[in-house]
Design an enzyme around this catalytic site. Structure first.
Site, PDB file in Angstrom:
ATOM      1  N   ILE A 146      43.436 -24.500  28.075  1.00  0.00           N
ATOM      2  CA  ILE A 146      42.754 -24.884  29.301  1.00  0.00           C
ATOM      3  C   ILE A 146      41.338 -24.319  29.333  1.00  0.00           C
ATOM      4  O   ILE A 146      40.391 -25.018  29.718  1.00  0.00           O
ATOM      5  CB  ILE A 146      43.573 -24.430  30.528  1.00  0.00           C
ATOM      6  N   ARG A 199      46.680 -18.394  38.013  1.00  0.00           N
ATOM      7  CA  ARG A 199      47.781 -17.820  38.777  1.00  0.00           C
ATOM      8  C   ARG A 199      47.213 -17.018  39.938  1.00  0.00           C
ATOM      9  O   ARG A 199      46.242 -16.277  39.788  1.00  0.00           O
ATOM     10  CB  ARG A 199      48.654 -16.915  37.891  1.00  0.00           C
ATOM     11  N   GLU A 242      52.756 -18.367  47.751  1.00  0.00           N
ATOM     12  CA  GLU A 242      52.720 -19.824  47.865  1.00  0.00           C
ATOM     13  C   GLU A 242      54.046 -20.336  48.404  1.00  0.00           C
ATOM     14  O   GLU A 242      55.089 -20.088  47.778  1.00  0.00           O
ATOM     15  CB  GLU A 242      52.438 -20.451  46.490  1.00  0.00           C
ATOM     16  N   HIS A 282      47.877 -25.439  44.765  1.00  0.00           N
ATOM     17  CA  HIS A 282      48.450 -25.357  43.423  1.00  0.00           C
ATOM     18  C   HIS A 282      48.659 -26.768  42.876  1.00  0.00           C
ATOM     19  O   HIS A 282      49.738 -27.133  42.390  1.00  0.00           O
ATOM     20  CB  HIS A 282      49.777 -24.598  43.444  1.00  0.00           C
ATOM     21  N   ALA A 289      46.186 -28.367  40.739  1.00  0.00           N
ATOM     22  CA  ALA A 289      45.287 -28.684  39.628  1.00  0.00           C
ATOM     23  C   ALA A 289      46.007 -29.415  38.503  1.00  0.00           C
ATOM     24  O   ALA A 289      45.413 -30.239  37.808  1.00  0.00           O
ATOM     25  CB  ALA A 289      44.629 -27.414  39.099  1.00  0.00           C
TER      26      ALA A 289
END
Length: 344
Positions: free
Chosen positions: A160, A241, A270, A298, A300
């Site tokens: 990533i 994270r 979350e 969350h 993405a």
């Protein structure tokens, strides 16, 4: 051959049509939508041949001790901090994740957050909605700046990180990264500058972005001291994270004006209930924060195509190992040492 029993303790979708289209009659899924292990019968844990776990159920050491027959755990996603991989290693249970989905989506999301902040899109939209005439101005917008020639600091340069760096470079930004876990010479293949310490990266970054897993080493790696070590007016992006970053420290750095803006796709809790002060200020549209913070849930990783890949690849890994003995994407090497001596 009787179907293998695969426990899905925290399924988002109860039908599992995608997974069943891959595994057919080879696997019998036992599907629950729970976050507490006690809500699932003890026999379901004890009798399963494998576990397909999302992110809401924690596979703890105590729970691993109850897995009498389990031969594999597949984490439906990239991060595996909700699975005690060391306990699984000691028990002889391999754990695999799905690293080959959603990479481009996450990279695009990070770039979108950076551009949203650096080009003032939230402020411009709010102004025009409030007053199409008096709001039709470009000046006096928080954060807006030229990206060309500025420095993008990446913590972590794996899949990533590399995908984001490639996109950043197309905006004529200088890419600098810190990653002690990739070998020497890694930077030569990429063509990006590598630094030897996090402190060096922090001091140089105009935009700081995190691309590392959550571990004891990385938990709260960005707090008050690290934010203060950044140049004034920096932008922070976290699509990795939530517990990598102390959001209260982000609140303080934004409120003090040292940090110009932040984009957060992940949060320590979350959903964020109860909400930390940063989210309370953001939801209340407090003037000092306007245009300086973007938060997403969350998300993405998400696209329909990415979601399909994630579920398909997870099911394929179950068949590859349980039926054909081919283990892929293992994240707890050494499990074989215990497997030969662990009674089943």
């Amino acid at each position: 051959m009787s179907p293998l029993k695969v426990l899905v303790p925290d399924a988002h979708l109860r039908d599992l049509d995608v997974e069943r289209s891959v595994t057919g009659a080879l696997i019998d899924y036992q599907v629950y939508d729970e976050t507490n292990p006690a809500s699932i019968p003890d026999d379901a844990w004890a009798s399963c041949d494998a576990i397909l776990v999302w992110h809401r159920m924690k596979i703890t050491r105590e729970l691993v001790g109850r897995l009498a027959r389990c031969r594999m755990i597949v984490r439906v996603g990239v991060g595996f901090d909700n699975v005690d991989v060391e306990a699984c290693r000691e028990r002889g249970i391999p754990v695999s994740n799905v690293p080959n989905y959603g990479t481009t989506e996450v990279a695009d999301h990070a770039i979108a957050m950076m551009l949203f902040l650096a080009r003032g899109l939230g402020t411009y939209e709010a102004r025009l909605k409030a007053d199409p005439e008096r709001g039709f101005v470009a000046e006096n917008v928080p954060v807006v700046r030229r990206l060309r020639g500025s420095t993008f600091g990446a913590i972590g340069m794996g899949r990533i990180g590399t995908a984001i760096a490639r996109r950043v470079a197309s905006h004529d930004m200088h890419v600098v990264y810190f990653d002690p876990h990739v070998p020497e010479g890694h930077e030569l293949g990429l063509g990006y500058e590598r630094v030897k310490s996090l402190d060096t990266l922090l001091a140089r970054a105009d935009v700081l972005s995190l691309h590392v897993p959550l571990s004891d080493e990385t938990r709260n790696m960005i707090g008050d001291a690290q934010l203060q070590a950044m140049k004034p007016g920096g932008i922070l992006i976290n699509i990795a994270r939530g517990k990598l970053v102390d959001v209260d420290a982000v609140y303080r750095a934004l409120r003090a004006g040292h940090l110009a803006a932040a984009g957060l796709d992940v949060l320590p809790q979350e959903p964020p209930v109860p909400a930390p002060p940063l989210l309370d200020a953001w939801r209340a549209n407090e003037p000092w924060l306007a245009g300086r913070l973007v938060i997403t849930p969350h998300a993405a990783f998400y696209s329909e195509a990415g979601y399909l890949d994630m579920r398909t690849f997870s099911a394929e890994m179950l068949v590859d190992y349980l039926v054909h003995g081919r283990l892929r994407n293992n994240v707890n090497p050494g499990w074989q040492d215990a497997a030969s001596s662990t009674p089943r």
